[in-house]
Design an enzyme around this catalytic site. Sequence first.
Site, PDB file in Angstrom:
ATOM      1  N   LYS A  88      56.437  78.895  92.417  1.00 55.94           N
ATOM      2  CA  LYS A  88      56.647  80.261  91.764  1.00 55.94           C
ATOM      3  C   LYS A  88      57.217  80.405  90.530  1.00 55.94           C
ATOM      4  O   LYS A  88      57.130  81.280  89.962  1.00 55.94           O
ATOM      5  CB  LYS A  88      57.361  81.066  92.917  1.00 55.94           C
ATOM      6  N   TYR A  99      57.358  75.569  97.576  1.00 54.50           N
ATOM      7  CA  TYR A  99      57.038  77.002  97.171  1.00 54.50           C
ATOM      8  C   TYR A  99      57.870  77.582  95.935  1.00 54.50           C
ATOM      9  O   TYR A  99      57.299  78.125  95.061  1.00 54.50           O
ATOM     10  CB  TYR A  99      57.386  77.906  98.436  1.00 54.50           C
TER      11      TYR A  99
END
Length: 238
Positions: free
Chosen positions: A153, A149
């Site tokens: 990002k 994740y």
Amino acid sequence: MKTAVVTGGAKGIGRAIALKFAKNGVNVVVNYLSTDPKELVAEIEGLGVGALAVKADVSDFAQAEELINQAKEKFGSVDYLVNNAGITRDGLILKMKEDDFDAVVNTNLKGAFNTIRHASGIMLKQKSGAIVNIASVVGLTGNAGQANYSASKAGLVGLTKSVAKELGSRGITANCVAPGFIETDMTDTLPEAVKKSILDSVSLRRYGKPEEVADLVYFIANCAYMTGQVVAIDGGMS
């Protein structure tokens, strides 16, 4: 009347963003994959603007193209693109499955590339447009158990800055918003001990609200002399 495409727009932060644009007189295309946004579409139309729900997996290049094409066909333009669609598959790097890494990067990062790739041609012809990518504070700081994740990002940050440099000469802006911990279905399911630990790291000692993120996204999307920037909204966490 302008048009906004919001990916992952059926619930949480995406839903708040869709409503924010609608309340300001913008047609909204709500992209979704699993949560049916029928009630949201009715609420948006009740505000006196147009709404369109498009089911599409933005990690798929062809489906992302169809999403943008439907927006253009329905409303005649794509003036705002908000890349909010995202998933998590948390786990320690030592045990993380390849599929879990790939799925998160494909949705969170490649999904944004796909929609930008297809929307940019429309915006270039219009000589106007605003792209806002929803990153995360963990894309700036990293987080144990979220290597996939965090990487996706952080990748959004680099993508945003590159797009800003490429498209800026044609009046198109690209910026990033990096939320911290926001009140959503995801945070509701966290154990109490985890919630307390999170709040101890936040200067304001509370979760953010989806509407607060939406306010920032709308402001940035309409800030014509701001591009290539990353703005954290995390209660002082970072």
